[in-house]
Design an enzyme around this catalytic site. Structure first.
Site, PDB file in Angstrom:
ATOM      1  N   ASN A   9       0.765  -1.267   0.309  1.00  0.00           N
ATOM      2  CA  ASN A   9       0.136  -0.079  -0.097  1.00  0.00           C
ATOM      3  C   ASN A   9       0.842   1.205  -0.008  1.00  0.00           C
ATOM      4  O   ASN A   9       0.565   2.222   0.601  1.00  0.00           O
ATOM      5  CB  ASN A   9      -0.920  -0.122   1.007  1.00  0.00           C
ATOM      6  CG  ASN A   9      -2.135   1.119   1.134  1.00  0.00           C
ATOM      7  OD1 ASN A   9      -2.339   1.496  -0.077  1.00  0.00           O
ATOM      8  ND2 ASN A   9      -2.522   1.611   2.164  1.00  0.00           N
ATOM      9  N   TYR A 144      -0.582  -8.293  -9.121  1.00  0.00           N
ATOM     10  CA  TYR A 144      -1.609  -7.431  -8.612  1.00  0.00           C
ATOM     11  C   TYR A 144      -3.096  -7.251  -9.320  1.00  0.00           C
ATOM     12  O   TYR A 144      -3.137  -6.755 -10.415  1.00  0.00           O
ATOM     13  CB  TYR A 144      -1.084  -6.035  -8.249  1.00  0.00           C
ATOM     14  CG  TYR A 144      -2.127  -5.249  -7.394  1.00  0.00           C
ATOM     15  CD1 TYR A 144      -3.101  -5.621  -6.445  1.00  0.00           C
ATOM     16  CD2 TYR A 144      -2.171  -3.852  -7.816  1.00  0.00           C
ATOM     17  CE1 TYR A 144      -3.759  -4.611  -5.667  1.00  0.00           C
ATOM     18  CE2 TYR A 144      -3.346  -3.006  -7.215  1.00  0.00           C
ATOM     19  CZ  TYR A 144      -4.205  -3.361  -6.356  1.00  0.00           C
ATOM     20  OH  TYR A 144      -4.965  -2.514  -5.423  1.00  0.00           O
ATOM     21  N   ASP A 185      -1.631 -10.326  -4.632  1.00  0.00           N
ATOM     22  CA  ASP A 185      -3.096  -9.750  -4.243  1.00  0.00           C
ATOM     23  C   ASP A 185      -4.034 -10.270  -5.469  1.00  0.00           C
ATOM     24  O   ASP A 185      -3.931  -9.700  -6.469  1.00  0.00           O
ATOM     25  CB  ASP A 185      -3.225  -8.451  -4.040  1.00  0.00           C
ATOM     26  CG  ASP A 185      -4.420  -7.987  -3.401  1.00  0.00           C
ATOM     27  OD1 ASP A 185      -5.297  -8.722  -3.388  1.00  0.00           O
ATOM     28  OD2 ASP A 185      -4.522  -6.664  -3.255  1.00  0.00           O
ATOM     29  N   HIS A 330      -3.019  -4.829   4.115  1.00  0.00           N
ATOM     30  CA  HIS A 330      -2.579  -6.271   4.071  1.00  0.00           C
ATOM     31  C   HIS A 330      -1.598  -6.794   5.030  1.00  0.00           C
ATOM     32  O   HIS A 330      -0.896  -5.720   5.709  1.00  0.00           O
ATOM     33  CB  HIS A 330      -2.244  -6.579   2.856  1.00  0.00           C
ATOM     34  CG  HIS A 330      -3.501  -6.296   1.708  1.00  0.00           C
ATOM     35  ND1 HIS A 330      -4.037  -7.180   0.918  1.00  0.00           N
ATOM     36  CD2 HIS A 330      -4.221  -4.986   1.276  1.00  0.00           C
ATOM     37  CE1 HIS A 330      -4.902  -6.555   0.129  1.00  0.00           C
ATOM     38  NE2 HIS A 330      -5.021  -5.409   0.259  1.00  0.00           N
ATOM     39  N   CYS A 556     -24.307   4.963  21.900  1.00  0.00           N
ATOM     40  CA  CYS A 556     -24.573   3.596  21.132  1.00  0.00           C
ATOM     41  C   CYS A 556     -25.439   2.811  21.938  1.00  0.00           C
ATOM     42  O   CYS A 556     -25.697   2.907  23.116  1.00  0.00           O
ATOM     43  CB  CYS A 556     -23.446   2.972  20.479  1.00  0.00           C
ATOM     44  SG  CYS A 556     -22.512   2.028  21.855  1.00  0.00           S
TER      45      CYS A 556
END
Length: 609
Positions: A9, A144, A185, A330, A556
């Site tokens: 990345n 990729y 990937d 990743h 929440c």
């Protein structure tokens, strides 16, 4: 031998130096995907790493997108390297080309160029020596694969066509007698066990990408083949079970089925090495969503693979996922083999060290802005300066000698470096103005030089000096500077007058009056500041009551904890709207420590349930 794949990345976004990152991965061949660097953005720190040779494929479509790179240790130097899958990007000598492109008649030339222009594949070819001492070729395909955007139908077709091209090239290399490893990937989770939360298990395998993996991969556990798991013998690539044969007849999608209705799609020659060693391991994921913090709850998918041809599988000893390695969305996957790599004598032509900008053949623009070291050019600079000074002095003396004969009142010595000369005779002062014309170069240069020296003598004040209280000395200095800039002729006279005035003795009575006035002015200034502060405080309090700011986030429903504010970025009717969700990381619905299902729209500063 160790081989590793990692979607990094951004190769330039690593927190540690790249060499430190590569060394920590402890692999002979490191295949990186999504480098996000183009040829013009590649820096020397990424291209030249000590102890490694690197091979890049860049995206030609857009900047900061896609891209793959393979780093090989010096002991694992490949014999050949090639960019892309089609062979259209090859511009090397014939001896450096790997070749074996297979049957590409199902693709048009424009389609082939389109599939290869995003920088998604690099192939390196190595020589390996197995445990029996036999040497074979090994082709490592670092890939990729594209992501299928659900909102763009053309990207779905692009992904499937890329899969088909990858399969064609891999099988062509295999048929040429080389071992093949496809790693990277793949952007598809194969089985429900490889996904954190499959939508519908019954229809999970209907995804076209999973159908392609079904017919591309061979599963010895599912087919009942025990040759690999029991005796660790190699598998005959042509031996397949009936189920595998049925998978070979399955088409990629309806378009590919129509195109190749009359022929069987070859496949089933590759094995998922991780599932071979860990067939039932759950929660073994390699990719997580960083926006939702899903890595903390291990809510991800397994889309990164090391796929080996069946003959080479006997050399594998293990394949592991490394979730402890951070720095990307990743994590790496590493395979270990019992065979060894026979290193090549030199790097192939695709190696980045042969690029002109890194090989010393092409100068970078940055070299013109770097500071030159004194030791490198000190002697040359001193000799040049001495030569220039001797030439300039000789030239000036010649000019002065010529002008002295024609105009004896003009002097080229250091005393005439100005247009005006003040001469003192006794107690009086007289000024001799020497006129100059535009045709007198020496006089013009001397005037400019004098002005420059006068500017240098005046100290430049700081920005804060304009906001402080000025003293008499500063006032005199400023008046001197202003008078010299306005009129050079009257500069010395004005300075002397100011100095005389400032040096006059001040009587004690005048000092007392000045002190009392100064004290009164300070008291008046303090009262004024106090009077101005109160209205400002009142105004601040007023605006705080009017503009209260955003309301506090609601709790929440599941954990009673403050929510986080999110914004819809997906194009549609709700684009730009804001909403509240649970602040905890995303996880499975059965995980009570993960995010609950709280959702609440925000509208104009008011919470809308």
């Amino acid at each position: 031998m160790r081989i590793l794949t990692w979607n990094i990345n951004g190769v330039r976004a690593t927190k540690a130096p790249l060499k430190q990152v590569l060394d920590s991965l402890d692999a002979d061949i490191v295949c990186l995907q999504e480098t996000k660097v183009t040829r013009d953005q590649l820096d020397e720190a990424s291209a030249i790493v000590e102890g490694y040779s690197s091979y890049f494929s860049f995206s030609k479509a857009r900047s900061g997108y896609s891209g793959v790179a393979t780093y090989c240790k010096d002991g694992a130097t490949p014999i050949k390297a090639e960019e892309g899958l089609t062979g259209l990007l090859v511009n090397q000598k014939e001896g450096d080309i790997i070749g074996c492109y297979g049957d590409q008649t199902m693709f048009t030339e424009d389609e082939l160029r389109s599939l290869d222009k995003e920088g998604r594949a690099v192939i390196t070819q190595h020589t390996i020596r197995d445990t029996n001492g036999k040497e074979r070729l090994l082709a490592v395909i670092n890939v990729y694969c594209p992501r299928a955007d659900p909102e763009k139908e053309e990207r779905k077709d692009f992904k499937l066509r890329f899969y088909r091209l990858l399969q064609t090239r891999a099988q062509a290399l295999l048929q040429a007698g080389s071992h093949v490893i496809v790693l990277g990937d793949v952007n598809t989770s194969h089985r429900p066990i490889d996904h954190c939360d499959p939508d519908d298990v019954e229809y999970f395998s209907e995804n076209p990408g999973r159908k392609w993996l079904d017919q591309f991969l061979y599963d010895p556990h599912q087919s009942g083949d025990t040759l690999i798991s029991q005796s660790n013998h190699s598998i005959n690539p042509n031996h397949q079970s009936d189920a595998a044969s049925d998978q070979l007849n399955t088409s990629l999608d309806s378009s590919i089925q129509a195109e190749n209705a009359s022929e069987k799609v070859p496949g089933g020659y590759f094995v998922d090495t991780f599932r071979f060693f860990h067939p039932t391991q759950r929660s073994a994921f390699t990719c997580w969503c960083t926006v939702t913090g899903a890595r903390q709850t291990n809510y991800g998918t397994r889309i990164d693979y090391i796929l080996s041809n069946k003959d080479l599988l006997s050399q594998f000893t293990d394949c592991t996922i490394m979730p402890e390695v951070e720095g990307s969305d990743h994590c790496p996957v590493r395979g270990e083999l019992a065979c060894t790599i026979v290193t090549a004598s030199k790097c192939p032509a695709l190696c980045s060290k042969y690029m002109p900008e890194f090989a010393g053949k092409q100068q970078k623009l940055s070299v013109f802005f770097t500071k030159v070291k004194k030791g490198e050019t000190g002697e040359e600079k001193s000799s040049q300066d001495s030569a220039f000074s001797s030439q300039s002095s000789d030239g000036q003396s010649d000019i002065c000698s010529q002008q002295s004969s024609s105009q004896p009142w003009e002097n080229c010595s250091s005393e005439s470096e100005g247009s005006d000369v003040l001469t003192k005779q006794g107690q009086g002062q007289s000024r001799i103005s020497m006129k100059r014309t535009a045709s007198d170069p020496v006089v013009g240069r001397s005037v400019k030089k004098q002005k420059t020296e006068q500017v240098k003598t005046v100290k430049q004040g700081t920005l804060m000096s304009f906001f402080g209280k000025k003293t008499k000395t500063e006032t005199v200095d400023r008046r001197i500077a202003n008078s010299s800039d306005f009129s050079q002729e009257n500069s010395e006279v004005d300075v002397k007058k100011d100095v005389v005035v400032s040096n006059q003795p001040i009587s004690s009575s005048n000092t007392t009056v000045d002190d009392s006035k100064e004290k009164e002015s300070k008291d008046a200034e303090n009262d004024k500041n106090t009077a101005e502060t109160k209205p400002k405080q009142n105004q601040a309090a007023f605006w705080k009551t009017v503009l209260k700011g955003p309301p506090p986030p609601p709790p929440c429903k599941g954990h009673k904890e403050p929510c986080v504010l999110r914004t819809v970025k997906k194009q549609g009717p709700n684009f730009g709207k804001q909403f509240y969700v649970c602040a905890r990381p995303q996880g499975h619905s059965s995980n009570h420590e993960a995010r609950c299902d709280h959702f609440q729209w925000v509208s104009r500063g008011k919470d809308k349930l």
